[in-house]
Design a protein around this motif. Structure first.
Motif: not given
Length: 141
Positions: A22-26, A30-31, A100-107, A119-125
Motif C-alpha cells: 500500500x506504500x507504493x500506491x501514491x 504518478x509513475x 491526497x486531495x484528489x483521492x480522498x477529498x471527503x476523508x 485504476x480508479x485511483x489513477x483516474x481520480x489523480x
C-alpha cells in the motif's frame, strides 16, 4: 536522484497490519501517469518494455510497476528529461498534497495508505497531474 521510496513510508509511522504494498500506491500513480504520457526513462524501454506497455494498457497498475521494476524506489532513471524536470518541481513540492486531495477529498480513508492501488485511483489523480503539467509546461518548455 531518488524522488521517493516505499520503504520511507512503510518503514516509518505506517498503519499496523496494512500490507507494505500500500506504500507504493501514491508514487505508482504518478509513475503510471508519466509512463502513459511518454515520459518513461530509457532503462525501462530497454529492460522491460512489455511492463511499460502493460501499464499503458492498464493491465498493471503503477504500484505494481514500481514494485516489480523499481524495487519500490522512484528515481530519475525512471523518467526521461521532461519527466524529470517536471517531477523535480511538482513531485518534490506539490504532488503528495494534490494526490491526497484528489483521492480522498471527503476523508473517507483511515489513512492515505488505505487508498487502493487501482485504476480508479489513477483516474481520480491523473487529470489533476495533467492540469499541473500543462501549467508547468507553459513556463518551462
Amino acid at each position: 536522484m531518488k524522488y521517493d521510496d516505499a520503504s520511507w513510508h512503510y518503514g516509518g509511522d505506517y498503519p499496523a497490519g496494512l500490507p507494505e504494498k500500500n506504500a507504493y500506491t501514491h508514487t505508482g500513480v504518478f509513475l503510471a501517469w508519466a509512463l502513459v504520457h511518454g515520459m518513461v526513462g530509457e532503462v525501462h524501454n530497454f529492460e522491460r518494455p512489455e511492463d511499460v506497455q502493460a501499464v499503458k494498457s492498464k493491465l498493471k497498475t503503477g504500484g505494481q510497476f514500481l514494485a516489480d521494476n523499481c524495487d519500490g524506489k522512484f528515481t530519475d532513471e525512471d523518467l526521461n528529461d521532461i519527466g524529470n524536470k517536471f517531477a523535480s518541481e511538482f513531485y518534490e513540492n506539490e504532488y503528495f498534497s494534490v494526490y491526497v486531495e484528489a483521492v480522498d477529498p471527503e476523508e473517507k480513508y483511515e489513512t492515505i495508505y488505505h487508498v487502493p492501488d487501482t485504476w480508479e485511483t489513477y483516474d481520480k489523480v491523473a487529470p489533476v497531474i495533467s492540469k499541473h503539467f500543462e501549467m508547468w509546461s507553459q513556463s518551462n518548455t
